[in-house]
Design a protein around this motif. Structure first.
Motif, PDB file in Angstrom:
ATOM      1  N   LEU A 101       2.033   8.571   8.567  1.00 27.30           N
ATOM      2  CA  LEU A 101       0.819   7.639   8.267  1.00 27.30           C
ATOM      3  C   LEU A 101       1.487   6.600   7.266  1.00 27.30           C
ATOM      4  O   LEU A 101       1.688   5.649   7.703  1.00 27.30           O
ATOM      5  N   VAL A 102       2.931   7.595   6.486  1.00 26.35           N
ATOM      6  CA  VAL A 102       3.098   6.159   4.909  1.00 26.35           C
ATOM      7  C   VAL A 102       4.483   5.275   5.629  1.00 26.35           C
ATOM      8  O   VAL A 102       4.872   4.351   5.167  1.00 26.35           O
ATOM      9  N   LYS A 103       5.378   6.150   6.763  1.00 26.85           N
ATOM     10  CA  LYS A 103       6.033   5.506   7.316  1.00 26.85           C
ATOM     11  C   LYS A 103       5.588   4.295   8.595  1.00 26.85           C
ATOM     12  O   LYS A 103       6.314   3.124   8.437  1.00 26.85           O
ATOM     13  N   PRO A 156      16.244  11.292   6.910  1.00 26.10           N
ATOM     14  CA  PRO A 156      15.242  12.095   6.202  1.00 26.10           C
ATOM     15  C   PRO A 156      14.222  10.272   5.569  1.00 26.10           C
ATOM     16  O   PRO A 156      15.165   9.828   5.049  1.00 26.10           O
ATOM     17  N   ASN A 157      13.789   9.873   6.047  1.00 26.24           N
ATOM     18  CA  ASN A 157      12.640   9.001   5.874  1.00 26.24           C
ATOM     19  C   ASN A 157      12.482   8.751   3.714  1.00 26.24           C
ATOM     20  O   ASN A 157      12.657  10.334   3.625  1.00 26.24           O
ATOM     21  N   THR A 158      11.977   8.083   3.417  1.00 27.71           N
ATOM     22  CA  THR A 158      11.676   7.608   1.530  1.00 27.71           C
ATOM     23  C   THR A 158      10.536   9.011   1.367  1.00 27.71           C
ATOM     24  O   THR A 158      10.600   9.201   0.786  1.00 27.71           O
ATOM     25  N   VAL A 159       9.889   8.933   2.247  1.00 27.01           N
ATOM     26  CA  VAL A 159       8.674  10.179   2.246  1.00 27.01           C
ATOM     27  C   VAL A 159       8.853  11.589   2.364  1.00 27.01           C
ATOM     28  O   VAL A 159       8.577  12.238   1.161  1.00 27.01           O
ATOM     29  N   VAL A 160       9.745  11.705   3.655  1.00 27.85           N
ATOM     30  CA  VAL A 160       9.884  13.081   3.219  1.00 27.85           C
ATOM     31  C   VAL A 160      11.067  13.264   2.363  1.00 27.85           C
ATOM     32  O   VAL A 160      11.052  14.166   0.994  1.00 27.85           O
ATOM     33  N   ILE A 206       0.330  -1.451   0.288  1.00 23.45           N
ATOM     34  CA  ILE A 206       0.123  -0.098   0.079  1.00 23.45           C
ATOM     35  C   ILE A 206       0.939   1.012   0.139  1.00 23.45           C
ATOM     36  O   ILE A 206       0.341   2.186  -0.881  1.00 23.45           O
ATOM     37  N   ALA A 207       2.123   0.937   0.223  1.00 26.08           N
ATOM     38  CA  ALA A 207       2.634   2.587   0.603  1.00 26.08           C
ATOM     39  C   ALA A 207       3.253   2.450  -0.833  1.00 26.08           C
ATOM     40  O   ALA A 207       3.659   3.751  -1.517  1.00 26.08           O
TER      41      ALA A 207
END
Length: 503
Positions: free
Chosen positions: A494-496, A360-364, A285-286
């Motif tokens: 949320l995505v994390k 930073p994580n992938t979403v950021v 889903i991510a």
């Protein structure tokens, strides 16, 4: 060259990069020369040689590129189920060579059939070489992002050379002493076929170092049964080419296809998710969320081959710091030059930040990509304040816009490819990579529509008026990109959670 290595030996490499990455780097580099060389010529060829209107050429460009990336989903599917990565690469490369040779022989008469061969070939080649890069790393190896960044530099080295040389030769701004005027387009398309042959030979000569990576998933079957499935795939991919040719040359069919292929791919993914755990499905889903945002990113970024090509032809001067350059060649290759210069550095920065636990994580990273994208398009908008009375503006400032956008691309594209390999279960990895490129297909498709709308708004205008219309359109895209970046950063927690242990 080391042969017969196990997957464990390959993945237990010392240093920053596995040596097999360099082999894939050079194979991909030459393939991207071919692809981006042809991509950079499409819009100009259609308007100057096929005499299409700007609006039609934008739609045709978007349709052609959409098919290229949409077919990567199909190529990934056949690699997962029948061919394996290696045979898919070889077959795709062979079809790309045939397509570019056809175009070199008679580009006007054979344009759509040559492009159709290239579309199918790219579908078999592109997603699977990226999947092989992912296989060089263990799932928890934090060097993966740096590896994909280096691989992405190889992509862009080919794009830089091919993106500039092909269109500059075709426009008569390069190698005029030995390229006959009446054969400029033939030579330009011919260069794409030559370098694709080099790409294929590079892969053939180095594949033994890959161990078991990319072998057929059907090795457990009887040899005769496996051959039947493989031959059927070869024949089917040839038979589909006339169908692709009809659908590419009539953009209404592309509309119908795009209405269907996305939902179908999602349904197929949901079907596959039935056999996965809840944890695996959350990761998928991510992955889909990243794909959806990437559609928006590529819809803006890929103005490079459509509306920005028109902008380069009509509204840019031809010098930077006194050096005379082909404006369209700069539009096609500036981004690649900056990627080459900074991709490895960005990868090293990620590693440096990881060691200090501040990466930073992938979403950021995705959110930052949109902020850079917004900055670049704002600079494209700002070029209108430097225009002369003839509607010509600064090629240097335009190039600076690509400089800014490059950092956005480096925060999204290599990181996205890496994330797809980390978030997808083993049995669907090539399909997920194909869906990643399918998201690019939708980006290309919407890029054509956006470009056509800008072109239509400036129809029958003076060159100066066209400049203002295009620049104002880029300002709107900058605003939308800014909003998308902010949304991504806001929803990153949320995505994390969906990504779980994947960083």
């Amino acid at each position: 060259m080391t042969e017969n290595l196990s997957i464990e030996q390959i993945q237990s490499f010392k240093g920053k990069y596995p040596k097999q990455l360099w082999y894939l780097f050079f194979s991909e580099m030459w393939e991207r020369f071919s692809f981006y060389g042809m991509r950079g010529m499409l819009y100009v060829f259609m308007t100057s040689q096929l005499l299409m209107k700007d609006t039609d050429a934008n739609l045709q460009y978007g349709a052609t590129q959409a098919w290229v990336y949409a077919f990567t989903f199909i190529g990934g599917l056949f690699a997962d189920k029948i061919f394996g990565f290696r045979k898919s690469l070889f077959w795709g490369g062979l079809l790309m060579i045939i397509g570019s040779v056809i175009l070199a022989i008679h580009p006007k008469e054979f344009f759509f059939i040559g492009v159709s061969f290239t579309i199918v070939g790219t579908g078999f080649f592109k997603p699977n070489i990226s999947s092989m890069v992912g296989k060089l790393y263990k799932d928890d190896d934090n060097r993966r992002d740096a590896g994909f960044s280096l691989f992405y530099a190889g992509v862009n080295l080919g794009a830089l050379i091919g993106g500039y040389i092909c269109i500059a030769v075709a426009n008569g701004n390069l190698w005029t002493s030995f390229v006959p005027v009446n054969l400029r387009w033939n030579y330009a398309f011919g260069f794409a076929s030559i370098v694709m042959i080099i790409s294929l030979l590079t892969f053939i000569q180095t594949q033994k170092s890959m161990g078991d990576i990319g072998l057929s998933p059907l090795l457990h079957l009887d040899n005769a049964k496996r051959k039947i499935l493989e031959i059927s795939t070869y024949v089917g991919s040839i038979l589909i080419i006339p169908v692709i040719m009809i659908m590419v040359s009539n953009t209404i069919y592309t509309d119908y296809f795009m209405y269907l292929i996305g939902p179908i791919s999602i349904v197929y993914l949901i079907y596959e998710m039935r056999s996965f755990t809840s944890s695996q499905n959350k990761k998928l889903i991510a992955a889909v969320i990243f794909m959806l945002f990437s559609v928006v990113f590529w819809a803006f970024f890929e103005q490079s081959g459509g509306s920005l090509s028109a902008f380069a032809v009509n509204n840019l001067n031809n010098t930077i710091f006194g050096v005379r350059l082909d404006p369209n060649g700069v539009n096609n290759s500036a981004n690649s030059l900056f990627v080459i210069a900074f991709a490895a550095l960005v990868g090293i920065v990620w590693l440096w930040m990881h060691k200090r636990k501040i990466e930073p994580n992938t979403v950021v990273k995705f959110g930052l990509a949109f902020l850079f994208l917004a900055g670049g398009f704002w600079i494209f908008y700002y070029t209108k304040f430097f225009a002369d009375a003839n509607g010509r503006t600064s090629l240097g400032l335009f190039s600076f816009g690509w400089f800014i956008i490059t950092f956005g691309e480096l925060c999204l594209s290599p990181i996205g490819m890496s994330a797809m390999t980390k978030l997808s279960p083993l049995k669907t990895q090539a399909v997920i990579m194909g869906m990643w490129f399918l998201a690019s297909a939708y980006g290309q498709y919407f890029a054509g529509i956006l470009g056509a709308n800008i072109a239509e708004a400036s129809e029958n205008s003076s060159n100066l008026e066209k400049l203002k219309v295009y620049a104002d359109g880029y300002q709107q895209l900058a605003i939308y990109a800014l909003v998308a970046g902010i949304v991504l950063i806001v929803i990153s927690p949320l995505v994390k959670k969906l990504m779980q242990e994947v960083k």
